[in-house]
Write an enzyme that holds these catalytic residues in place. Structure first.
Site, mmCIF file in Angstrom:
data_model
loop_
_atom_site.group_PDB
_atom_site.id
_atom_site.type_symbol
_atom_site.label_atom_id
_atom_site.label_comp_id
_atom_site.label_asym_id
_atom_site.label_seq_id
_atom_site.Cartn_x
_atom_site.Cartn_y
_atom_site.Cartn_z
ATOM 1 N N ASP A 155 0.854 -1.188 0.000
ATOM 2 C CA ASP A 155 0.000 0.000 0.000
ATOM 3 C C ASP A 155 0.889 1.237 0.000
ATOM 4 O O ASP A 155 2.041 1.188 0.439
ATOM 5 C CB ASP A 155 -0.902 0.014 1.240
ATOM 6 C CG ASP A 155 -2.164 0.832 1.043
ATOM 7 O OD1 ASP A 155 -3.254 0.240 0.988
ATOM 8 O OD2 ASP A 155 -2.061 2.064 0.925
ATOM 9 N N ASP A 201 3.733 1.791 -4.856
ATOM 10 C CA ASP A 201 2.873 2.387 -5.871
ATOM 11 C C ASP A 201 2.490 1.256 -6.810
ATOM 12 O O ASP A 201 3.338 0.709 -7.525
ATOM 13 C CB ASP A 201 3.625 3.486 -6.620
ATOM 14 C CG ASP A 201 2.815 4.102 -7.754
ATOM 15 O OD1 ASP A 201 1.766 3.534 -8.139
ATOM 16 O OD2 ASP A 201 3.245 5.146 -8.286
ATOM 17 N N ASN A 212 -6.496 -5.244 -4.871
ATOM 18 C CA ASN A 212 -7.568 -4.393 -4.375
ATOM 19 C C ASN A 212 -7.349 -2.913 -4.658
ATOM 20 O O ASN A 212 -8.143 -2.086 -4.224
ATOM 21 C CB ASN A 212 -7.713 -4.622 -2.857
ATOM 22 C CG ASN A 212 -8.746 -3.745 -2.214
ATOM 23 O OD1 ASN A 212 -9.930 -3.832 -2.535
ATOM 24 N ND2 ASN A 212 -8.315 -2.866 -1.316
ATOM 25 N N TYR A 228 -13.717 4.956 -14.021
ATOM 26 C CA TYR A 228 -13.806 3.913 -12.993
ATOM 27 C C TYR A 228 -14.660 2.756 -13.489
ATOM 28 O O TYR A 228 -14.289 1.581 -13.333
ATOM 29 C CB TYR A 228 -14.386 4.506 -11.716
ATOM 30 C CG TYR A 228 -14.473 3.535 -10.567
ATOM 31 C CD1 TYR A 228 -13.348 3.222 -9.801
ATOM 32 C CD2 TYR A 228 -15.681 2.925 -10.219
ATOM 33 C CE1 TYR A 228 -13.421 2.333 -8.740
ATOM 34 C CE2 TYR A 228 -15.772 2.045 -9.160
ATOM 35 C CZ TYR A 228 -14.634 1.757 -8.419
ATOM 36 O OH TYR A 228 -14.718 0.872 -7.374
ATOM 37 N N LYS A 274 -13.219 -1.019 -14.011
ATOM 38 C CA LYS A 274 -13.732 -2.162 -13.261
ATOM 39 C C LYS A 274 -14.387 -3.193 -14.183
ATOM 40 O O LYS A 274 -14.370 -4.396 -13.892
ATOM 41 C CB LYS A 274 -14.700 -1.692 -12.185
ATOM 42 C CG LYS A 274 -14.008 -0.914 -11.056
ATOM 43 C CD LYS A 274 -12.909 -1.715 -10.393
ATOM 44 C CE LYS A 274 -12.344 -1.038 -9.164
ATOM 45 N NZ LYS A 274 -11.281 -1.848 -8.514
ATOM 46 N N THR A 311 -16.515 1.933 3.352
ATOM 47 C CA THR A 311 -15.075 2.137 3.502
ATOM 48 C C THR A 311 -14.826 3.584 3.931
ATOM 49 O O THR A 311 -15.709 4.443 3.798
ATOM 50 C CB THR A 311 -14.363 1.889 2.178
ATOM 51 O OG1 THR A 311 -14.810 2.866 1.220
ATOM 52 C CG2 THR A 311 -14.661 0.491 1.646
#
Length: 250
Positions: free
Chosen positions: A37, A63, A90, A157, A161, A192
């Protein structure tokens, strides 16, 4: 004994949200876990939570769009934990309030990079490491926005996805003979830290009331439960599949 005892996992984007919940759930099921991360503080906190389950853990600041760094974290997990059996890819990002005509090229490229290129790049290095162990299981994080048109998701996005869904199926077919299963999870609106930053509680309530059968947002742990299933022996005949965890998004 946990269903994943003796397994070694890598979770990218594992410092918060669905990634953190997945890392902790994998540890609770018996896996040792590497975390990748950008958030160093969050990554170290994730390591502490994994070790609290009695499992080994390592963290590297990465990264996920940088090939050298991605190769490095896979190598670190193999070297320090002993191999790689499981991976949860993820990393992803988006923006609100954009349409096809109001999205900039810079934003498009950045979101595609973080949400799709990062998934391909992770698998590029995870797959050879798993093949050395005789197989493994990969779970890529897609989104309900990648399987159903949603006006709140940016076009970049949604396209990224959707790309994750097809890349998952493509890769599953290509590497099945090496004992590597590749699946995806498509969460709906999930509580989240990013979602709670973007949406007020009443906006979340309105979104789920209008768009899905179950009128609440998911908890990250509910998505993580699907991740553990797809990584487990119970899913030995499941590959190339995208599992919605979305409360029945219409």
């Amino acid at each position: 004994m946990g269903v994943l005892d003796g397994r070694i996992a890598l979770v990218t984007g594992g410092s918060s949200g669905i990634g953190l919940a997945s890392a902790v759930a994998l540890a609770a099921a018996g896996a040792d876990v590497g975390i990748a991360d950008l958030d160093a503080d969050g990554g170290e906190a994730a390591v502490a939570r994994i070790r609290a389950h009695g499992r080994r853990a390592v963290f590297q600041q990465v990264d996920a769009t940088d090939e050298t760094q991605v190769a490095g974290v896979v190598g670190q997990v193999v070297a320090e934990l002993g191999g790689l059996d499981l991976a949860v890819n993820n990393v992803g990002d988006g923006e609100l309030g954009r349409t096809v005509t109001t999205t900039s090229l810079e934003s498009w490229n950045a979101i595609i990079g973080r949400s799709l290129t990062s998934t391909w790049l992770a698998m590029k290095y995870e797959i050879p490491a798993m093949a050395q162990r005789g197989g493994g299981a990969i779970v890529n994080m897609s989104s309900s926005a990648g399987v159903s048109p949603q006006t709140t998701a940016s076009p970049a996005y949604a396209a990224a996805k959707a790309g994750v869904v097809h890349l998952t199926r493509y890769t599953a077919r290509q590497y099945a003979d090496q004992g590597i299963r590749v699946n995806a999870v498509a969460p709906g609106l999930t509580l989240t830290p990013r979602v709670e930053q973007w949406f007020a509680p009443d906006a979340i309530a309105g979104e789920v009331a209008d768009s899905q059968f179950v009128h609440r947002a998911a908890a990250p742990e509910e998505v993580a439960a699907a991740v553990v299933y797809l990584c487990s022996p119970a899913a030995a005949m499941v590959t190339g599949h995208t599992l919605p965890v979305s409360g029945g998004v219409r």
